[in-house]
Design an enzyme around this catalytic site. Structure first.
Site, short mmCIF file in Angstrom:
data_model
loop_
_atom_site.label_atom_id
_atom_site.label_comp_id
_atom_site.label_asym_id
_atom_site.label_seq_id
_atom_site.Cartn_x
_atom_site.Cartn_y
_atom_site.Cartn_z
N GLU A 80 0.85 -1.19 0.00
CA GLU A 80 0.00 0.00 0.00
C GLU A 80 0.89 1.24 0.00
OE1 GLU A 80 -3.12 -0.19 2.96
OE2 GLU A 80 -3.84 -2.09 2.19
N HIS A 117 -9.36 9.57 2.71
CA HIS A 117 -8.90 8.47 1.84
C HIS A 117 -9.07 8.93 0.40
CE1 HIS A 117 -8.39 4.58 -0.03
NE2 HIS A 117 -8.07 4.06 1.15
N ARG A 162 -0.99 9.20 1.52
CA ARG A 162 -2.38 9.60 1.22
C ARG A 162 -2.60 11.10 1.11
NH1 ARG A 162 -5.80 5.15 4.62
NH2 ARG A 162 -5.12 3.48 3.24
N HIS A 179 -11.80 9.54 6.49
CA HIS A 179 -11.54 8.10 6.64
C HIS A 179 -10.97 7.74 8.00
CE1 HIS A 179 -10.58 4.07 5.25
NE2 HIS A 179 -9.30 4.24 5.51
N ARG A 193 -1.47 9.10 8.77
CA ARG A 193 -1.28 7.68 9.08
C ARG A 193 -0.79 6.90 7.87
NH1 ARG A 193 -4.99 3.17 8.54
NH2 ARG A 193 -6.24 4.68 7.43
C1 SIN Z 1 -7.53 0.71 2.33
O1 SIN Z 1 -7.69 -0.46 2.15
O2 SIN Z 1 -7.20 1.50 1.44
C2 SIN Z 1 -7.73 1.26 3.69
C3 SIN Z 1 -6.69 0.78 4.59
C4 SIN Z 1 -6.44 1.78 5.64
O3 SIN Z 1 -7.09 2.81 5.70
O4 SIN Z 1 -5.50 1.55 6.41
#
Ligand code: SIN
Length: 526
Positions: A110, A226, A271, A328, A363
């Site tokens: 991620e 998000h 993010r 989010h 975060r």
């Molecule tokens: C996501 O799956 O994009 C959300 C995961 C997160 O917010 O840590």
């Protein structure tokens, strides 16, 4: 001795309750245990340094880099270091993480992670799979008592110490429970905005409860949006997990331009950076989409997201998914130490409602479930063996507060306290929320966030001030208490409360400083 009471039944609350077993504990949940929690909706998974090419130091370095100077290094080391054990603990509690044919856990990538380290279960239904296992385990644990369909409305204090909780059941009747240990595990604040990925009950009730009993709150202005919530006219909005971009999905605008392609990490920047890039597109009149057409076996690998697409009439194998940034995750929260203790004696907090210093100003993806397990366990251990008794009748709770301003508060927060902020908008939000906050907890939480955002005259991580675009050289973590807002909000009938609260806060602050020798970030409020 009355048992501890945990408010909230997401991953943090249940981890605390299971860790405390076989010591008795009560879990109070708004709905059926574990449901309508952000934990159950988590798609991505849990970040933990369990891969062969990974270690907790690398995980800590990524967390610190994403946090834009505001993380507490000691907490970051503590939580990332506890990651591999937390995954094993969850497996012992019954969670089956996805494994490859060779038996190794599958790991996703991620944004802003330097390694594949996101452990998942049932593809993109990780949160649901975890919560299913933990709810079953908790329901099977005789020492845990459940109060469901109940909403905590007040923390009762005497002489500045927590002595009970008042809650409202589904019939509207109020009940008081005596206890000397209360744990807030109430989740986040996303539902204060019109665009959110959170359950609509996640509007910050825990912050209001904590603030009204005098607890210090920390870094409230840092709210993570998000980048890719699905723009399909649903409230809350279905999430299109960041794991999709980890597998090659790309953000494109109405003309098909992949506008993140020139950023060093392309679509996998932290993010806050991706959200600002999307916002820039929106301000230019573009719509923004997530193109997942190059992900093989999309429907089987991401069944939840695929189902959301189909329900909205989108065929993701043929057309890009329309997206918008949405509130989010809250990095700020109730200020706690490494054991989850808040500044008011008798109060603990863990999970999203707490601010440990792990997330800083932004975060790192999938660090939240990790923090929920690690801090839930630490809170459980910290509660073990405590034997504080109670004398006398419980104090009266103040008159019930209204919660009738939901749509007004959401509109104000969306308009003035969103991705891009400035003095005029924040002042407007404060001016309109203050009169409501005296009687309404949603407005109170919105007011506290807007006030913190107004006070922070810089741009850092998820907090972007258009009138203060620079990041100050010195990163400062800040606290806020209700007393500072000067609102006429009736506290519990706690005669000596103010004096006792002030003394407790001084002790808490000294303790924090001693515990975190690495904590050099405290600013003017600390
Ligand atoms: C996501 O799956 O994009 C959300 C995961 C997160 O917010 O840590």
């Amino acid at each position: 001795m009355p048992p501890p009471l945990i408010i909230g039944s997401g991953l943090a609350g249940l981890s605390a309750a299971l860790t405390l077993a076989p010591q008795p504990v009560t879990v109070l949940a708004r709905r059926a245990t574990g449901t309508w929690t952000s934990s159950a909706w988590a798609q991505g998974g849990i970040a933990a340094a369990v891969g062969g090419d990974d270690n907790p130091e690398l995980h800590a370095a990524d967390t610190l880099a994403a946090g834009a100077g505001l993380c507490d290094p000691a907490i970051v080391r503590l939580v990332t270091g506890a990651g591999p054990d937390a995954i094993e603990q969850l497996e012992q509690w019954g969670v089956a993480f996805d494994r490859a044919a060779d038996g190794q856990r599958q790991l996703s990538l991620e944004g802003a992670h330097s390694r594949r380290r996101v452990v998942h279960a049932q593809g993109d239904s990780t949160g649901a799979a975890i919560m299913q296992a933990l709810v079953a385990r908790a329901k099977d644990t005789p020492s845990i008592t459940f109060i469901e369909d109940a909403e905590a409305t007040d923390l009762l204090t005497r002489d500045g110490i927590v002595v009970g909780v008042r809650y409202r059941d589904s019939s509207g009747a109020f009940h008081d429970v005596a206890t000397r240990q209360v744990v807030l595990a109430t989740g986040g604040v996303g539902a204060l905005w019109q665009h959110t990925t959170n359950p609509l009950g996640s509007w910050g009730q825990g912050l209001a409860l904590a603030a009204r009993c005098g607890a210090a709150l920390r870094d409230l202005e840092f709210v993570q949006f998000h980048p890719t919530a699905m723009d399909v006219a649903l409230d809350p909005m279905p999430l299109a997990s960041e794991a999709l971009r980890g597998e090659g999905a790309a953000l494109v605008n109405s003309t098909g331009e992949a506008f993140m392609q020139f950023a060093p990490r392309r679509d996998l920047e932290p993010r806050d950076i991706v959200v600002r890039a999307i916002w820039q597109q929106l301000r230019q009149g573009q719509r923004v989409f997530l193109d997942v057409r190059n992900i093989a076996h999309f429907a089987t690998r991401f069944p939840t997201i695929h189902a959301s697409c189909v329900a909205a009439g989108i065929d993701p194998s043929r057309q890009p998914i329309p997206i918008l940034p949405a509130a989010h995750y809250h990095m700020g929260g109730v200020a706690v130490d490494a054991d989850g203790c808040a500044s008011v004696p008798g109060l603990w907090a863990c999970g999203e409602v707490a601010a440990t210093g792990l997330h800083g100003a932004n975060r790192l993806a999938s660090n939240s479930l990790l923090e929920a397990v690690v801090m839930g366990q630490r809170v459980g251990r910290s509660l073990r063996g405590r034997a504080e008794g109670l004398n006398g009748a419980l104090p009266q709770a103040p008159a019930a507060r209204l919660d009738s301003n939901e749509s007004r508060v959401r509109a104000l927060m969306t308009r003035h306290v969103g991705v891009l902020r400035d003095k005029a908008g924040l002042e407007q939000a404060v001016a309109e929320l203050a009169p409501l906050a005296a009687r309404d907890d949603r407005a109170l939480v919105g007011l506290m966030i807007a006030t913190a955002a107004l006070r922070r005259e810089e741009s850092r991580g998820a907090h972007t001030r258009m009138d203060f675009p620079a990041t100050l050289a010195k990163a400062e973590s800040r606290s806020l208490t209700l007393d500072e807002l000067g609102l006429a909000i009736p506290a519990t009938a706690d005669g000596n409360g103010a004096k006792a609260r002030a003394a407790a806060f001084t002790g808490f602050r000294t303790n924090l400083r001693r515990k975190f020798s690495g904590m050099t970030l405290m600013g003017r409020f600390w």
